[in-house]
Design a protein around this motif. Sequence first.
Motif, PDB file in Angstrom:
ATOM      1  N   TYR A  85      -6.896   7.836  -2.054  1.00 26.94           N
ATOM      2  CA  TYR A  85      -6.246   6.556  -2.211  1.00 26.94           C
ATOM      3  C   TYR A  85      -6.673   5.906  -0.925  1.00 26.94           C
ATOM      4  O   TYR A  85      -7.216   4.511  -0.998  1.00 26.94           O
ATOM      5  N   PHE A  86      -6.430   6.373   0.019  1.00 25.14           N
ATOM      6  CA  PHE A  86      -6.633   5.409   1.545  1.00 25.14           C
ATOM      7  C   PHE A  86      -8.194   5.313   1.610  1.00 25.14           C
ATOM      8  O   PHE A  86      -8.646   4.160   2.252  1.00 25.14           O
ATOM      9  N   TYR A  91      -5.389  11.129   0.230  1.00 26.85           N
ATOM     10  CA  TYR A  91      -6.593  11.059   1.099  1.00 26.85           C
ATOM     11  C   TYR A  91      -7.960  10.065   0.411  1.00 26.85           C
ATOM     12  O   TYR A  91      -8.128   9.132   0.762  1.00 26.85           O
ATOM     13  N   SER A 119     -11.658   6.818  -6.320  1.00 25.77           N
ATOM     14  CA  SER A 119     -10.971   7.948  -5.707  1.00 25.77           C
ATOM     15  C   SER A 119     -11.432   9.266  -6.196  1.00 25.77           C
ATOM     16  O   SER A 119     -11.636  10.345  -5.486  1.00 25.77           O
ATOM     17  N   ILE A 125       0.778  -1.173   0.022  1.00 24.29           N
ATOM     18  CA  ILE A 125       0.066   0.094  -0.032  1.00 24.29           C
ATOM     19  C   ILE A 125       0.898   1.152   0.017  1.00 24.29           C
ATOM     20  O   ILE A 125       0.637   2.309  -0.985  1.00 24.29           O
ATOM     21  N   LEU A 132      -9.372   2.483  -0.441  1.00 23.29           N
ATOM     22  CA  LEU A 132      -8.896   1.076   0.262  1.00 23.29           C
ATOM     23  C   LEU A 132      -9.953   0.708   1.489  1.00 23.29           C
ATOM     24  O   LEU A 132     -10.455  -0.431   1.445  1.00 23.29           O
ATOM     25  N   LEU A 133     -10.246   1.661   2.283  1.00 19.90           N
ATOM     26  CA  LEU A 133     -11.149   1.595   3.314  1.00 19.90           C
ATOM     27  C   LEU A 133     -12.318   1.208   2.992  1.00 19.90           C
ATOM     28  O   LEU A 133     -13.209   0.331   3.416  1.00 19.90           O
ATOM     29  N   MET A 168       1.402   4.021  -3.288  1.00 19.93           N
ATOM     30  CA  MET A 168       0.962   5.381  -3.497  1.00 19.93           C
ATOM     31  C   MET A 168       1.815   6.420  -4.052  1.00 19.93           C
ATOM     32  O   MET A 168       1.335   7.220  -4.762  1.00 19.93           O
ATOM     33  N   ASP A 218      -9.633   1.793  -6.844  1.00 18.71           N
ATOM     34  CA  ASP A 218      -9.246   2.979  -6.768  1.00 18.71           C
ATOM     35  C   ASP A 218      -9.154   3.742  -8.000  1.00 18.71           C
ATOM     36  O   ASP A 218      -9.522   4.914  -8.103  1.00 18.71           O
TER      37      ASP A 218
END
Length: 443
Positions: free
Chosen positions: A297-298, A295, A274, A131, A301-302, A135, A270
């Motif tokens: 990107y994560f 922001y 995103s 991860i 994932l969540l 990024m 993503d």
Amino acid sequence: MGENSERPWHITLTDNRIMKFLLTNKYVQPTVHVIMVGIFFLAIWEGLTGPQDPGSNFGAVAFFELWWIPVMLFSLVLIGRIWCYFCPMGAIVRFTQRFGLKRHFPMFANTKTTVLGISISVVSITAITFILARMPMYNLGMVFDPQLISYFFLISTILAVGVSLVYQRQAFCRYVCPASGVMTVTSRLSPFELRQEAETGVQCATLEYKSEYLSSDRRCVSCMNCTTEQPDEDVGLRARWPGAAAIRQRIPLPDEAILIIVLWAVFPIDHVLSDHIVTVTNAEAFIPGDWVDIYAYFASLLLAFAGYLTATAVGSWWSGIDWEESFTWLAYAYLPWAVLFMLGNHGIPGFLESGGAALNVFFTTFGIPITLSESLVSESTIAVWNSFNATLLPWIGVIWGLGIVWFAFRRFNFSKRTIVRSLLPHAVLLVATTAWVVVEVLW
């Protein structure tokens, strides 16, 4: 021939004198490593000092246009973890660990660490490093800046050396390297396996996994101790149905399921989610500069993990299959689509469109001037591939993944009704998200 020589899908490579020499002579791999490490540091140097156009810089071309996409991804899909044999980072690790403290890497799996009812182990570190490595490459535009590419690999080398000076048995390769984590799960899809045909009893880098023979399938890092110390043990190339290794694996790990969902979240999801996250949350109004992409990107994932956990919870409750078992096995439904997206959307079209120019830069650097056209194929061929990628390829991935889980559960003698109840929420999630990716990205 070896004991399995009568099987048409099996070839004993060591029956050939040249192959036997390449696989069992103890000087061959070190020679390969010297060459690969030389190219590795030349690429870093050229990235720092050469032209900063990524299309003409040897470092950028070597790392991303040739190494990561065509060589790395294609080898993973065809023969699993074979790249470990050639990896320059692995060579650096093997050399530096000789001078280290030779401690065991902390195996916190023995303490039965659980998160959301899932037993996790040290293998999960590769999901985190993947991860974090992914990024800066794309979310911060590193792939377009040769100097940043070189700094990235320099930092990775320093990390690898640091880990190796403390821990033994190629701990960096097995527990930290993000590429190693990817190879562990993608190797389950490969139609070929390079494997020693008997246990050798030779101590190797993966001793904690009871691996005493060469394999391009599991977490073997191709240290070649087994083949060089037991040269009379045959090494074979075995063909199998793509995905059969996932179906037949004895002890699937929840950590590997985590990595599969990371791959699915990072690549197809993503790419779509995103931008919508930035728009819906109006992130540009309160997050400065490049932090917006990080922001999003994560957050992607969540949300992907939340979707997977929800589908798993529904399927586990409805079917009665154990929660952790469902979490671990059902992730393989998402693996083929993630891999095919990497190949179909990045690897294959990129190499077809600019592979000639990349090869020109690579070989010219070594004094071998070649003048291939920038594109390796005609525009009509690229158009045919893009059409296939936007229509059939995603759904092949979905059907392939669902088939892997179906046959895996059938091996455990679950009833068809139970399997359908377990799979249905994931089928809905996969079909819905794949349709979204096809419409938003591929079309």
